[in-house]
Design an enzyme around this catalytic site. Structure first.
Site, PDB file in Angstrom:
ATOM      1  N   GLY A   7       0.727  -1.128  -0.239  1.00 23.37           N
ATOM      2  CA  GLY A   7       0.108  -0.171  -0.103  1.00 23.37           C
ATOM      3  C   GLY A   7       0.897   1.283   0.092  1.00 23.37           C
ATOM      4  N   SER A   9       1.214   3.360   2.785  1.00 24.06           N
ATOM      5  CA  SER A   9       1.934   3.455   3.943  1.00 24.06           C
ATOM      6  C   SER A   9       2.762   2.204   4.413  1.00 24.06           C
ATOM      7  CB  SER A   9       0.966   3.690   5.350  1.00 24.06           C
ATOM      8  OG  SER A   9       0.249   5.048   4.774  1.00 24.06           O
ATOM      9  N   ASN A  12       2.147  -5.416   3.904  1.00 21.22           N
ATOM     10  CA  ASN A  12       1.517  -6.613   4.530  1.00 21.22           C
ATOM     11  C   ASN A  12       1.878  -7.780   3.801  1.00 21.22           C
ATOM     12  OD1 ASN A  12       0.205  -4.559   6.284  1.00 21.22           O
ATOM     13  ND2 ASN A  12      -1.456  -4.499   4.919  1.00 21.22           N
ATOM     14  N   ASP A  74      -6.001  -3.679  -5.271  1.00 18.44           N
ATOM     15  CA  ASP A  74      -6.207  -3.842  -3.727  1.00 18.44           C
ATOM     16  C   ASP A  74      -7.802  -4.193  -3.690  1.00 18.44           C
ATOM     17  OD1 ASP A  74      -6.686  -1.320  -4.269  1.00 18.44           O
ATOM     18  OD2 ASP A  74      -5.962  -0.563  -2.223  1.00 18.44           O
ATOM     19  N   ARG A  75      -8.596  -3.453  -4.408  1.00 18.95           N
ATOM     20  CA  ARG A  75     -10.001  -3.586  -4.151  1.00 18.95           C
ATOM     21  C   ARG A  75     -10.433  -5.008  -5.015  1.00 18.95           C
ATOM     22  NH1 ARG A  75     -12.376   2.270  -5.754  1.00 18.95           N
ATOM     23  NH2 ARG A  75     -14.436   1.133  -5.382  1.00 18.95           N
ATOM     24  N   ASP A  89     -13.190  -2.184   2.793  1.00 19.38           N
ATOM     25  CA  ASP A  89     -11.990  -2.319   3.147  1.00 19.38           C
ATOM     26  C   ASP A  89     -11.369  -0.968   3.990  1.00 19.38           C
ATOM     27  OD1 ASP A  89      -9.029  -2.505   3.336  1.00 19.38           O
ATOM     28  OD2 ASP A  89      -8.600  -2.843   1.447  1.00 19.38           O
ATOM     29  N   THR A 144     -18.413  17.746  22.126  1.00 19.16           N
ATOM     30  CA  THR A 144     -17.864  17.885  20.790  1.00 19.16           C
ATOM     31  C   THR A 144     -16.966  16.825  20.295  1.00 19.16           C
ATOM     32  OG1 THR A 144     -17.220  20.425  21.017  1.00 19.16           O
ATOM     33  CG2 THR A 144     -16.112  19.340  19.499  1.00 19.16           C
TER      34      THR A 144
END
Length: 209
Positions: A7, A9, A12, A74-75, A89, A144
């Site tokens: 990905g 970041s 995996n 990925d999708r 996801d 809040t």
């Protein structure tokens, strides 16, 4: 068999049944003697991966019935083992895809939960807050932190509920388990993308040799 889902970041990995994650910097230093079957959505790593002889890109092998333009690999992988249902996801973005009779009907994208926090803090310093993961979606908030949390979680919940109708819900990704708790009969599968990758390899056994 070593599988890798790359990905923006993190990367995996699934090594047989062992799951682990590397940052992108760690991934760039990663060395392995066996073949690594991967999918990748990180544009910055495409050239690097082309030069790695042990890395096998699975993307060209996916044959997926959709008219959606630009659907991320990925999708596609997450949906690939699902015949009927809605696939959620929940990572840095939340993607929702609807599958019927193994046909992809379409989908939509929301910011990930962590990115909602960033959006609020950019609007005003007074909106910089952690979310209350226990907030009730059945009562109007009175402070809040709860108002921010309610706005995010109820919005996500209603969009997914509306898309799902009576279909089964399949959740994956870092926040997938948390979101799955809002739905009866939802399935959380941390390895959903890897199951799609395994199915591709099973359909193309020559890749192993």
């Amino acid at each position: 068999m070593l599988l890798c889902d790359i990905g923006n970041s993190n990367a995996n990995f699934l090594d047989d049944n062992k799951y682990f994650t590397l940052s992108i910097d760690q991934f760039l230093e990663f060395k392995n003697e066996q073949k690594i079957f991967y999918i990748n959505v990180n544009e910055h790593l495409k050239e690097h991966l082309k030069n790695q002889k042990k890395f096998i890109n699975l993307e060209p092998y996916f044959l997926f019935d959709t008219i959606y333009q630009g659907l991320g690999i990925d999708r596609i992988a997450a949906c690939y083992t699902i015949e009927d249902g809605v696939v959620v996801d929940a990572g840095s973005a939340i993607t929702i895809d609807i599958i019927s009779n193994s046909i992809h009907l379409g989908g939509f994208i929301l910011p990930g939960i962590a990115n909602y926090k960033k959006i609020y803090s950019h609007i005003s310093p007074r909106l910089k807050s952690e979310f209350n993961t226990q907030v009730s979606l059945d009562a109007f908030p009175q402070k809040t932190m709860d108002a921010l949390s309610y706005g995010v979680f109820k919005g996500i919940y209603l969009l997914i509920k509306d898309a799902a109708q009576n279909k089964k819900l399949y959740f994956t990704g870092g926040d997938g388990q948390f979101l799955a708790n809002y739905f009866d009969h939802a399935i959380y599968d941390k390895l959903l993308i890897f199951r799609g990758m395994k199915k591709i390899i099973k359909e193309n056994p020559n890749l192993l040799y």
